[in-house]
Design a protein around this motif. Structure first.
Motif, PDB file in Angstrom:
ATOM      1  N   VAL A   1       0.819  -1.218   0.000  1.00  0.00           N
ATOM      2  CA  VAL A   1       0.000   0.000   0.000  1.00  0.00           C
ATOM      3  C   VAL A   1       0.851   1.265   0.000  1.00  0.00           C
ATOM      4  N   SER A   2       2.010   1.263   0.624  1.00  0.00           N
ATOM      5  CA  SER A   2       2.850   2.471   0.659  1.00  0.00           C
ATOM      6  C   SER A   2       3.424   2.819  -0.713  1.00  0.00           C
ATOM      7  N   GLU A   3       3.373   1.890  -1.668  1.00  0.00           N
ATOM      8  CA  GLU A   3       3.894   2.132  -3.015  1.00  0.00           C
ATOM      9  C   GLU A   3       2.805   2.497  -4.026  1.00  0.00           C
ATOM     10  N   VAL A   4       1.566   2.408  -3.626  1.00  0.00           N
ATOM     11  CA  VAL A   4       0.438   2.653  -4.528  1.00  0.00           C
ATOM     12  C   VAL A   4       0.179   4.150  -4.623  1.00  0.00           C
ATOM     13  N   THR A   5       0.032   4.646  -5.850  1.00  0.00           N
ATOM     14  CA  THR A   5      -0.215   6.080  -6.039  1.00  0.00           C
ATOM     15  C   THR A   5      -1.640   6.386  -6.513  1.00  0.00           C
ATOM     16  N   GLU A   6      -2.341   5.394  -7.032  1.00  0.00           N
ATOM     17  CA  GLU A   6      -3.698   5.586  -7.548  1.00  0.00           C
ATOM     18  C   GLU A   6      -4.571   4.423  -7.108  1.00  0.00           C
ATOM     19  N   PRO A   7      -5.872   4.653  -6.947  1.00  0.00           N
ATOM     20  CA  PRO A   7      -6.758   3.532  -6.641  1.00  0.00           C
ATOM     21  C   PRO A   7      -6.915   2.614  -7.850  1.00  0.00           C
TER      22      PRO A   7
ATOM     23  N   TRP B   1     -13.671   2.108  -1.965  1.00  0.00           N
ATOM     24  CA  TRP B   1     -13.874   0.915  -1.147  1.00  0.00           C
ATOM     25  C   TRP B   1     -12.542   0.278  -0.776  1.00  0.00           C
ATOM     26  N   ALA B   2     -12.445  -0.188   0.454  1.00  0.00           N
ATOM     27  CA  ALA B   2     -11.236  -0.867   0.931  1.00  0.00           C
ATOM     28  C   ALA B   2     -11.210  -2.300   0.417  1.00  0.00           C
ATOM     29  N   PHE B   3     -10.075  -2.712  -0.102  1.00  0.00           N
ATOM     30  CA  PHE B   3      -9.819  -4.085  -0.544  1.00  0.00           C
ATOM     31  C   PHE B   3      -8.589  -4.532   0.236  1.00  0.00           C
ATOM     32  N   HIS B   4      -8.742  -5.559   1.082  1.00  0.00           N
ATOM     33  CA  HIS B   4      -7.654  -5.886   1.995  1.00  0.00           C
ATOM     34  C   HIS B   4      -7.711  -7.326   2.476  1.00  0.00           C
ATOM     35  N   CYS B   5      -6.581  -7.764   3.022  1.00  0.00           N
ATOM     36  CA  CYS B   5      -6.512  -9.046   3.719  1.00  0.00           C
ATOM     37  C   CYS B   5      -7.025  -8.819   5.141  1.00  0.00           C
TER      38      CYS B   5
ATOM     39  N   PHE C   1      -3.301  -4.016   1.199  1.00  0.00           N
ATOM     40  CA  PHE C   1      -4.456  -3.127   1.241  1.00  0.00           C
ATOM     41  C   PHE C   1      -4.395  -2.229   0.014  1.00  0.00           C
ATOM     42  N   GLN C   2      -5.526  -2.058  -0.655  1.00  0.00           N
ATOM     43  CA  GLN C   2      -5.636  -1.079  -1.732  1.00  0.00           C
ATOM     44  C   GLN C   2      -7.035  -0.489  -1.712  1.00  0.00           C
ATOM     45  N   VAL C   3      -7.193   0.627  -2.397  1.00  0.00           N
ATOM     46  CA  VAL C   3      -8.502   1.260  -2.548  1.00  0.00           C
ATOM     47  C   VAL C   3      -9.017   0.937  -3.940  1.00  0.00           C
ATOM     48  N   VAL C   4     -10.272   0.492  -4.000  1.00  0.00           N
ATOM     49  CA  VAL C   4     -10.965   0.315  -5.274  1.00  0.00           C
ATOM     50  C   VAL C   4     -11.945   1.475  -5.390  1.00  0.00           C
ATOM     51  N   SER C   5     -11.863   2.211  -6.478  1.00  0.00           N
ATOM     52  CA  SER C   5     -12.734   3.355  -6.699  1.00  0.00           C
ATOM     53  C   SER C   5     -13.709   3.022  -7.823  1.00  0.00           C
ATOM     54  N   VAL C   6     -14.994   2.972  -7.480  1.00  0.00           N
ATOM     55  CA  VAL C   6     -16.042   2.719  -8.473  1.00  0.00           C
ATOM     56  C   VAL C   6     -16.547   4.076  -8.938  1.00  0.00           C
TER      57      VAL C   6
END
Length: 110
Positions: free
Chosen positions: A9-15, A81-85, A96-101
């Motif tokens: 998650v610390s490397e993710v820049t976009e949902p 929306w949160a997508f996570h273990c 963990f990542q964010v899914v944006s609908v």
């Protein structure tokens, strides 16, 4: 390192973008020796079982060590929306990542 698509998650820049009304098939692969109970808020998973229309609906799936699991999801709830273990130390370590609908701009103006 725990991650989705090789990025913690610390490397993710976009949902992750899903378009409103879109039907998607996602495949999760666990290449570790730990199970990963994973959850995407706001949507149900429909498991791909290979048994025709028999697709159990789940909120959380457990991908076992060394296995993969595919599921279908319909992006029918707009927003982020949160997508996570569900194992908190996996989530906090990066799974963990964010899914944006999002509605398409042309559709949103109608």
């Amino acid at each position: 390192m725990w991650s989705f698509d090789g990025k913690k998650v610390s490397e993710v820049t976009e949902p992750i973008i899903f378009h409103y009304g879109e039907r998607l098939r996602l495949t999760m692969v666990t290449d570790t020796m730990m199970p990963h109970p994973s959850h995407l808020h706001g949507m149900f998973f429909e498991l791909v079982t290979g048994a025709g229309n028999h697709k159990p609906r789940k909120h959380t799936i457990v991908v076992k060590p060394g296995e993969k699991m595919s599921f279908d999801v319909t992006a029918d709830e707009e927003g982020d929306w949160a997508f996570h273990c569900h194992l908190l130390y996996h989530m906090h370590a990066g799974m963990f990542q964010v899914v944006s609908v999002r509605k398409d701009m042309a559709e949103a103006s109608q």
